[in-house]
Design an enzyme around this catalytic site. Structure first.
Site, PDB file in Angstrom:
ATOM      1  N   GLY A  26       0.836  -1.196   0.000  1.00  0.00           N
ATOM      2  CA  GLY A  26       0.000   0.000   0.000  1.00  0.00           C
ATOM      3  C   GLY A  26       0.867   1.241   0.000  1.00  0.00           C
ATOM      4  N   CYS A  27       0.355   2.296   0.588  1.00  0.00           N
ATOM      5  CA  CYS A  27       1.069   3.572   0.647  1.00  0.00           C
ATOM      6  C   CYS A  27       2.405   3.401   1.366  1.00  0.00           C
ATOM      7  CB  CYS A  27       0.210   4.593   1.384  1.00  0.00           C
ATOM      8  SG  CYS A  27       1.064   6.144   1.713  1.00  0.00           S
ATOM      9  N   PHE A  28       3.477   3.874   0.747  1.00  0.00           N
ATOM     10  CA  PHE A  28       4.793   3.663   1.357  1.00  0.00           C
ATOM     11  C   PHE A  28       4.982   4.414   2.664  1.00  0.00           C
ATOM     12  CE2 PHE A  28       6.573   6.253  -2.502  1.00  0.00           C
ATOM     13  CZ  PHE A  28       5.980   7.429  -2.061  1.00  0.00           C
ATOM     14  N   TRP A  29       4.177   5.440   2.921  1.00  0.00           N
ATOM     15  CA  TRP A  29       4.285   6.140   4.206  1.00  0.00           C
ATOM     16  C   TRP A  29       3.974   5.178   5.351  1.00  0.00           C
ATOM     17  CZ3 TRP A  29       0.653  10.786   2.713  1.00  0.00           C
ATOM     18  CH2 TRP A  29       1.298  11.583   1.764  1.00  0.00           C
TER      19      TRP A  29
END
Length: 193
Positions: A26-29
Site C-alpha cells: 500500500g502507501c509507502f508512508w
C-alpha cells in the site's frame, strides 16, 4: 496477448553485513513507518519498483500506468532480525488478500508485493505465503505478488521519513498510526529500544 516490456534494471549497493528486501504493502508512508521501528532494520527508503519507465515521479506512479508499486527498501541485519521475522511483520500489518488495494488506496501502485533479491529470499517468501494460506490465517487467500527485483527509484525527498516528520496530519493519524499501533501491540519484542 500481454505486452512484454524490457524492464529497466537499476543497481543497488548493499552495505556489508546487511541484507536488502524490497516490499510493497500500500502507501509507502505506512510501510516505512512500521519497518523503521524494528530492531535490526538499519535503513528504510521509500520509492518505486517493478515498473517499466525510468525515473518515475510520484504523480506518474499515482496514475497507475507506470507498472511501479510504491515500495520500501529495507536494509536489515539478519543476525538481529531474520527475513522470516520481517515477512511476518509485513503480512500482519497490511491486508495481503486484496488485489491492488489497501483501504481507500486503490490501483496497481498499491499492490501487495515482495521483490526478492536472492533465490533464498524467493524461497522463504513463497514458503511463508504457502504456510499462511494453508493455515487459513486470513479469511481469503493471500494475493501478494512475489517476483524478482529489477529496479528501484527513490521517491522524492518529501516522502522520506514521512510519518516521523508529519505524524499530526490527518492521513497519518487515521491511516498510518493504526498500523504503527498494531506493530507495537503484536510485535513489542521486535521494536527498537
Amino acid at each position: 496477448m500481454d505486452k512484454e516490456f524490457n524492464l529497466p534494471v537499476t543497481p543497488v549497493a548493499i552495505p556489508e553485513k546487511l541484507e536488502l528486501i524490497t516490499l510493497g504493502a500500500g502507501c509507502f508512508w505506512c510501510v516505512e513507518a512500521v519497518f523503521q521501528r524494528l530492531n535490526g532494520v538499519e535503513k528504510v527508503v521509500s520509492g518505486y519498483s517493478g515498473g517499466f519507465i525510468e525515473n518515475p515521479t510520484y504523480n506518474a506512479v499515482c496514475s497507475g500506468t507506470t507498472g511501479h508499486a510504491e515500495v520500501i527498501q529495507v536494509y536489515f541485519a539478519p543476525e538481529i532480525i531474520s527475513l522470516s521475522e520481517l515477512l511476518e511483520v509485513f503480512w500482519a500489518t497490511h491486508d495481503p488478500t486484496t488485489l491492488n488495494r489497501q483501504g481507500a488506496d486503490v490501483g496497481p501502485q498499491y499492490r501487495s508485493v515482495i521483490f526478492y533479491h536472492s533465490s533464498e529470499q524467493e524461497s522463504s517468501a513463497k514458503s511463508l505465503k504457502k504456510q499462511l494460506n494453508d493455515s487459513k490465517v486470513f479469511d481469503n487467500p493471500i494475493v501478494t505478488e512475489i517476483t524478482g527485483f529489477t529496479n528501484f527509484y527513490p521517491a522524492e525527498n518529501y516522502h522520506q521519513d514521512y510519518y516521523n516528520q508529519n505524524g499530526a496530519q490527518p492521513y497519518c493519524q487515521f491511516v498510518v498510526k493504526p498500523k504503527v499501533d498494531k506493530l507495537k501491540t503484536y510485535f513489542t519484542e521486535k521494536l527498537k529500544k
